[in-house]
Design a protein around this motif. Structure first.
Motif, PDB file in Angstrom:
ATOM      1  N   MET A   1     -32.278  -0.038  -7.323  1.00 14.13           N
ATOM      2  CA  MET A   1     -31.303   0.910  -6.756  1.00 14.13           C
ATOM      3  C   MET A   1     -31.944   2.283  -6.594  1.00 14.13           C
ATOM      4  O   MET A   1     -32.595   2.793  -7.504  1.00 14.13           O
ATOM      5  CB  MET A   1     -30.078   1.012  -7.682  1.00 14.13           C
ATOM      6  N   ALA A   2     -31.778   2.866  -5.431  1.00 16.55           N
ATOM      7  CA  ALA A   2     -32.318   4.206  -5.178  1.00 16.55           C
ATOM      8  C   ALA A   2     -31.472   5.249  -5.903  1.00 16.55           C
ATOM      9  O   ALA A   2     -30.329   4.996  -6.304  1.00 16.55           O
ATOM     10  CB  ALA A   2     -32.330   4.483  -3.686  1.00 16.55           C
ATOM     11  N   LEU A   3     -32.043   6.435  -6.086  1.00 21.19           N
ATOM     12  CA  LEU A   3     -31.277   7.549  -6.638  1.00 21.19           C
ATOM     13  C   LEU A   3     -30.433   8.142  -5.515  1.00 21.19           C
ATOM     14  O   LEU A   3     -30.944   8.484  -4.448  1.00 21.19           O
ATOM     15  CB  LEU A   3     -32.225   8.612  -7.185  1.00 21.19           C
ATOM     16  N   VAL A   4     -29.131   8.265  -5.765  1.00 25.63           N
ATOM     17  CA  VAL A   4     -28.205   8.758  -4.746  1.00 25.63           C
ATOM     18  C   VAL A   4     -27.469   9.972  -5.303  1.00 25.63           C
ATOM     19  O   VAL A   4     -26.844   9.900  -6.373  1.00 25.63           O
ATOM     20  CB  VAL A   4     -27.193   7.676  -4.318  1.00 25.63           C
ATOM     21  N   LEU A   5     -27.545  11.067  -4.572  1.00 27.42           N
ATOM     22  CA  LEU A   5     -26.920  12.319  -4.991  1.00 27.42           C
ATOM     23  C   LEU A   5     -25.631  12.527  -4.213  1.00 27.42           C
ATOM     24  O   LEU A   5     -25.635  12.554  -2.980  1.00 27.42           O
ATOM     25  CB  LEU A   5     -27.877  13.485  -4.759  1.00 27.42           C
ATOM     26  N   HIS A   6     -24.521  12.681  -4.937  1.00 29.18           N
ATOM     27  CA  HIS A   6     -23.212  12.902  -4.314  1.00 29.18           C
ATOM     28  C   HIS A   6     -22.872  14.389  -4.398  1.00 29.18           C
ATOM     29  O   HIS A   6     -22.773  14.956  -5.486  1.00 29.18           O
ATOM     30  CB  HIS A   6     -22.131  12.099  -5.052  1.00 29.18           C
ATOM     31  N   SER A   7     -22.673  15.029  -3.263  1.00 27.72           N
ATOM     32  CA  SER A   7     -22.268  16.439  -3.243  1.00 27.72           C
ATOM     33  C   SER A   7     -22.083  16.896  -1.809  1.00 27.72           C
ATOM     34  O   SER A   7     -22.534  16.246  -0.873  1.00 27.72           O
ATOM     35  CB  SER A   7     -23.311  17.323  -3.923  1.00 27.72           C
ATOM     36  N   TRP A   8     -21.424  18.046  -1.682  1.00 30.56           N
ATOM     37  CA  TRP A   8     -21.390  18.720  -0.395  1.00 30.56           C
ATOM     38  C   TRP A   8     -22.685  19.509  -0.236  1.00 30.56           C
ATOM     39  O   TRP A   8     -23.341  19.855  -1.219  1.00 30.56           O
ATOM     40  CB  TRP A   8     -20.176  19.658  -0.297  1.00 30.56           C
ATOM     41  N   VAL A  28     -34.857  10.891  -3.474  1.00 28.12           N
ATOM     42  CA  VAL A  28     -33.434  11.052  -3.770  1.00 28.12           C
ATOM     43  C   VAL A  28     -32.685  11.064  -2.444  1.00 28.12           C
ATOM     44  O   VAL A  28     -32.969  11.899  -1.575  1.00 28.12           O
ATOM     45  CB  VAL A  28     -33.155  12.362  -4.546  1.00 28.12           C
ATOM     46  N   ASP A  29     -31.738  10.157  -2.283  1.00 24.52           N
ATOM     47  CA  ASP A  29     -30.936  10.086  -1.060  1.00 24.52           C
ATOM     48  C   ASP A  29     -29.616  10.812  -1.261  1.00 24.52           C
ATOM     49  O   ASP A  29     -29.025  10.764  -2.359  1.00 24.52           O
ATOM     50  CB  ASP A  29     -30.660   8.628  -0.683  1.00 24.52           C
ATOM     51  N   THR A  59     -28.001   6.586 -10.747  1.00 25.30           N
ATOM     52  CA  THR A  59     -29.311   6.048 -11.071  1.00 25.30           C
ATOM     53  C   THR A  59     -29.169   4.563 -11.430  1.00 25.30           C
ATOM     54  O   THR A  59     -28.046   4.100 -11.682  1.00 25.30           O
ATOM     55  CB  THR A  59     -29.956   6.799 -12.265  1.00 25.30           C
ATOM     56  N   PRO A  60     -30.258   3.823 -11.501  1.00 25.84           N
ATOM     57  CA  PRO A  60     -30.169   2.416 -11.900  1.00 25.84           C
ATOM     58  C   PRO A  60     -29.604   2.225 -13.307  1.00 25.84           C
ATOM     59  O   PRO A  60     -29.103   1.150 -13.638  1.00 25.84           O
ATOM     60  CB  PRO A  60     -31.632   1.940 -11.831  1.00 25.84           C
ATOM     61  N   ASP A  61     -29.665   3.295 -14.118  1.00 27.59           N
ATOM     62  CA  ASP A  61     -29.214   3.182 -15.509  1.00 27.59           C
ATOM     63  C   ASP A  61     -27.875   3.861 -15.773  1.00 27.59           C
ATOM     64  O   ASP A  61     -27.459   3.986 -16.925  1.00 27.59           O
ATOM     65  CB  ASP A  61     -30.279   3.788 -16.429  1.00 27.59           C
ATOM     66  N   GLY A  62     -27.226   4.351 -14.719  1.00 30.33           N
ATOM     67  CA  GLY A  62     -25.946   5.015 -14.888  1.00 30.33           C
ATOM     68  C   GLY A  62     -25.917   6.351 -14.172  1.00 30.33           C
ATOM     69  O   GLY A  62     -26.917   6.791 -13.601  1.00 30.33           O
ATOM     70  N   ALA A  63     -24.763   6.999 -14.208  1.00 25.98           N
ATOM     71  CA  ALA A  63     -24.574   8.251 -13.481  1.00 25.98           C
ATOM     72  C   ALA A  63     -24.849   9.452 -14.379  1.00 25.98           C
ATOM     73  O   ALA A  63     -24.689   9.387 -15.603  1.00 25.98           O
ATOM     74  CB  ALA A  63     -23.162   8.329 -12.935  1.00 25.98           C
ATOM     75  N   ILE A  64     -25.294  10.544 -13.748  1.00 27.44           N
ATOM     76  CA  ILE A  64     -25.530  11.820 -14.440  1.00 27.44           C
ATOM     77  C   ILE A  64     -24.820  12.912 -13.660  1.00 27.44           C
ATOM     78  O   ILE A  64     -24.964  12.997 -12.441  1.00 27.44           O
ATOM     79  CB  ILE A  64     -27.032  12.162 -14.510  1.00 27.44           C
TER      80      ILE A  64
END
Length: 410
Positions: A1-8, A28-29, A59-64
């Motif tokens: 799983m790629a790293l995905v950043l959620h934000s405006w 980071v996508d 992240t593959p290991d959970g959200a931060i």
């Protein structure tokens, strides 16, 4: 799983994550189609962060969540030096990250929020924040007088976090009239935002011209309501029967000058390719090419040489100046000399510019220009011509002193 950043976006808290990723070679996508007030209120998002705050990193290991925590995580994925090279480096980096958050970002946010509908204006709170920010910037300015970066001799995570926190200040509420009291902070900020990894994420940075007015309670309430309401999908207007041709890009005024017999690229090529008999080949070739109607020569002297007490800091100042002069590469050639065998070091330069004056766009866009005294070369004066020759060829000793370094802009 790629790293995905959620934000405006754009957001300084997103910038620091992505800049750290650039330095660390981590992909980071950004989450596609993220809508603030909608995406972060969805059940899927609230399962990752019950508070619904952004940014959030999958992240593959959970959200931060929390931007500094995310940035630290990204910095730790590889050892690229963002956390220094020793326990004391690590401690100092963490120290400056805390300083950046508590002594810079919090005060900027207090002043910024009421001007963009994120909070209610309270005069005593703003006065206190303004005084605290000046005190913090004063302390930072003193530290940066003898340090190019916060920790060590290269960019660390502390620089990334601090620069991104200063970004909102410089671009929204801190005009030149305010920041000029902190010249070392100015130099630091413009040096960092012009680093390739910063520039790739942030783009061109322009300092605000004025402090925006505070919104009235009605304006703030309307802005808050607008932010809280999901944006409706706008209908795309029907395509016109015949599209207008794109407007041509405005030309640089220097491109409109009468043609010159001097071809700048020919001189730069001659300079670069001449390895022996420099005076007889390159210097002679320069004066054969030089066109005083189409170009002008300028000496520059750094105004604050007494501050140049650390060699590598002085060299980095000059390097940052040349980096920011990239806007003029098509129209200029320069030599910068760092002079002296011991501190304080002197910085002197010679510049060749297209046109009979220093280009206005260079004066406007490169803040370093005001740190130097500029004097036009009188080519009828043989002593000044000889000084030009000596600076072009990096003659040592120069004016009776050793050269610490000589840098060329071409």
């Amino acid at each position: 799983m790629a790293l995905v950043l959620h934000s405006w976006t754009p957001s300084k808290n997103v910038y620091k994550v992505l800049i750290a990723a650039e330095y660390n070679g981590v992909k980071v996508d950004l989450a596609p189609d993220f809508t603030m007030g909608v995406s972060n209120k969805s059940p899927e998002f609230l399962k990752m962060n019950p508070i619904g705050k952004v940014p959030l990193l999958q992240t593959p290991d959970g959200a931060i969540f929390e931007s500094n925590a995310i940035t630290r995580y990204v910095a730790c994925l590889k050892d690229s030096g963002l956390y220094g090279s020793s326990p004391i480096d690590y401690g100092h980096i963490e120290q400056w990250i805390d300083f950046s958050s508590l002594e810079i970002d919090s005060h900027i946010s207090t002043i910024l929020a009421p001007r963009y509908g994120y909070g209610v204006y309270y005069a005593p709170a703003e006065e206190a924040a303004n005084a605290a920010l000046k005190r913090s910037l004063g302390a930072l300015n003193s530290y940066l007088a003898s340090n190019t970066f916060l920790v060590g001799h290269s960019v660390t995570l502390a620089d990334i976090v601090l620069t991104c926190n200063l970004y909102y200040g410089f671009t929204y509420i801190l005009p030149k009239s305010f920041t000029s009291a902190f010249p070392h902070v100015e130099r630091y900020f413009w040096t960092l935002v012009n680093q390739p990894n910063f520039k790739k994420i942030i783009g061109e940075v322009k300092q605000t011209d004025a402090v925006p007015p505070v919104k009235t309670p009605e304006e703030a309430a309307a802005a808050a309501k607008a932010k809280a309401e999901p944006k409706k999908q706008e209908e795309k207007p029907a395509a016109p029967a015949e599209e207008e041709a794109p407007k041509p890009k405005a030309k640089n005024p220097l491109d409109l000058l009468p043609p010159s017999s001097m071809i700048l690229d020919d001189w730069k090529r001659l300079y670069s390719n001449t390895k022996t008999n420099f005076r007889e080949v390159a210097i002679k070739g320069f004066w054969d090419m030089y066109d005083p109607e189409g170009y002008s020569l300028w000496f520059c002297d750094y105004k604050y040489n007494d501050e140049n007490t650390v060699s590598f800091v002085t060299l980095n100042k000059v390097g940052g100046f040349l980096q920011r002069m990239d806007i003029a590469r098509k129209y200029a050639f320069g030599k910068m000399l760092v002079i002296g065998s011991e501190a304080p070091y002197k910085v002197k330069g010679l510049w060749l510019f297209r046109g009979k004056e220093i280009p206005q766009f260079v004066l406007d866009e490169c803040y370093d220009m005001e740190l130097y005294e500029w004097k036009k070369v009188d080519i009828s004066d043989e002593a000044q011509k000889e000084r030009v020759n000596q600076m072009i060829e990096d003659q040592e000793p120069f004016e009776g002193e050793a050269l610490l370094d000589a840098k060329c802009f071409k």
